[in-house]
Scaffold this active site. Structure first.
Site, PDB file in Angstrom:
ATOM      1  N   TYR A  76       0.832  -1.210   0.000  1.00  5.20           N
ATOM      2  CA  TYR A  76       0.000   0.000   0.000  1.00  5.20           C
ATOM      3  C   TYR A  76       0.865   1.257   0.000  1.00  5.20           C
ATOM      4  O   TYR A  76       0.381   2.333  -0.369  1.00  5.20           O
ATOM      5  CB  TYR A  76      -0.918   0.044   1.218  1.00  5.20           C
ATOM      6  CG  TYR A  76      -1.977  -1.038   1.289  1.00  5.20           C
ATOM      7  CD1 TYR A  76      -2.182  -1.939   0.243  1.00  5.20           C
ATOM      8  CD2 TYR A  76      -2.785  -1.158   2.413  1.00  5.20           C
ATOM      9  CE1 TYR A  76      -3.143  -2.931   0.322  1.00  5.20           C
ATOM     10  CE2 TYR A  76      -3.752  -2.148   2.500  1.00  5.20           C
ATOM     11  CZ  TYR A  76      -3.924  -3.034   1.461  1.00  5.20           C
ATOM     12  OH  TYR A  76      -4.884  -4.015   1.560  1.00  5.20           O
TER      13      TYR A  76
ATOM     14  N   HIS B 254       0.302 -11.612   1.841  1.00  2.00           N
ATOM     15  CA  HIS B 254      -0.703 -10.838   1.105  1.00  2.00           C
ATOM     16  C   HIS B 254      -1.345 -11.637  -0.029  1.00  2.00           C
ATOM     17  O   HIS B 254      -2.552 -11.606  -0.231  1.00  2.00           O
ATOM     18  CB  HIS B 254      -0.071  -9.562   0.561  1.00  2.00           C
ATOM     19  CG  HIS B 254      -1.050  -8.477   0.287  1.00  2.00           C
ATOM     20  ND1 HIS B 254      -0.696  -7.138   0.276  1.00  2.00           N
ATOM     21  CD2 HIS B 254      -2.386  -8.500   0.021  1.00  2.00           C
ATOM     22  CE1 HIS B 254      -1.767  -6.399   0.016  1.00  2.00           C
ATOM     23  NE2 HIS B 254      -2.800  -7.205  -0.155  1.00  2.00           N
TER      24      HIS B 254
END
Length: 266
Positions: free
Chosen positions: A39, A97
């Protein structure tokens, strides 16, 4: 330590925008904050947490290890870097992730490193994200279902992931729903609007309550204070069995997050 059922997502939020969102969320009562290495906002999330004045002991912080860091020798240093950016000594939850592209490296090659991160105190709990049934089976064989705190997956009324949810439940693996509002599409769904009117609620609250009542955690995000505040009210909204069944009928396998490196979905 259980995962707080209601969290604050930070996907796609950058710079001052994410700082403001997290600070506002913490002010309103959010205590579970979700970020990720990819992110690019871990430092800003950490700054917002530091500025909030909320004691670390009251917070539950999640980050996720990116696929570039799954190769041998890379995972632990990447988590150290995440902790440095976040300004903390330990995350409450560290997730893989995504499974590695083309399963190279394999699940059995990197999950032991994630378990080592837990044993070394870098993370209180560990888990996975975007894992299919096949990947969960490999993870269970590698470290055991008891070590998998959650599988964070896209989950909303239009993508209900029933096979995966059934498999996870059968092995005692919790699910965390990301994209629970389907990029706001739930607000336009007539059925959810109708149920919301019956409960003097919003369609977003209905969609979130539907997930919460199934035992899932949710991590909606917003940059608007009124939406952040409104979403929290989903925790006290009680849907009827008829409501739950009606929403179940909205499933249309509408996946919104499907990058080219994604696994073959169930």
């Amino acid at each position: 330590m259980s995962i707080p059922a209601f969290g604050l997502g930070t996907f796609r939020l950058q710079g001052q925008q994410v700082i403001d969102s997290v600070r506002t969320g913490l002010e309103l009562g959010y205590r579970h904050v979700d970020t990720a290495q990819i992110y690019g906002n871990e430092a800003e999330v950490g700054a917002a947490i530091a500025q909030s004045g909320v004691p670390r002991s009251e917070l539950f912080i999640t980050t996720k290890v990116w696929i570039d860091h799954l190769a041998t020798g890379k995972l632990l240093p990447s988590l150290d870097e995440s902790l440095s950016k976040l300004g903390i000594d330990q995350v409450d939850l560290a997730l893989i992730h995504w499974p590695a592209t083309g399963d190279a490296p394999a699940v059995a090659d990197y999950l032991p490193d994630l378990l080592a991160a837990k044993r070394q105190g870098l993370a209180r709990q560990i888990g996975v994200s975007n894992f299919t049934i096949a990947h969960l089976q490999q993870a269970i064989a590698c470290i055991g279902a008891g070590e998998i705190a959650t599988n964070q997956v896209e989950l909303h009324p239009f993508l209900q992931n029933r096979q995966l949810a059934q498999f996870a439940a059968g092995h005692g693996i919790h699910l965390t729903a990301y994209m629970p509002l389907a990029y706001g599409k739930v607000m336009q769904e007539p059925l959810l609007q109708d149920i919301a009117r019956q409960h003097n609620a919003t369609p977003a609250q209905v969609a979130l309550a539907w997930l919460l009542q199934q035992g899932h955690a949710v991590i909606p995000s917003s940059t608007r204070r009124d939406n952040l505040h409104s979403n929290l009210a989903a925790q006290t909204l009680k849907l009827s069995s008829a409501d739950m069944q009606a929403i179940a009928g909205l499933d249309r396998n509408e996946r919104l997050v499907n990058p080219d490196f994604a696994p073959a979905w169930d």
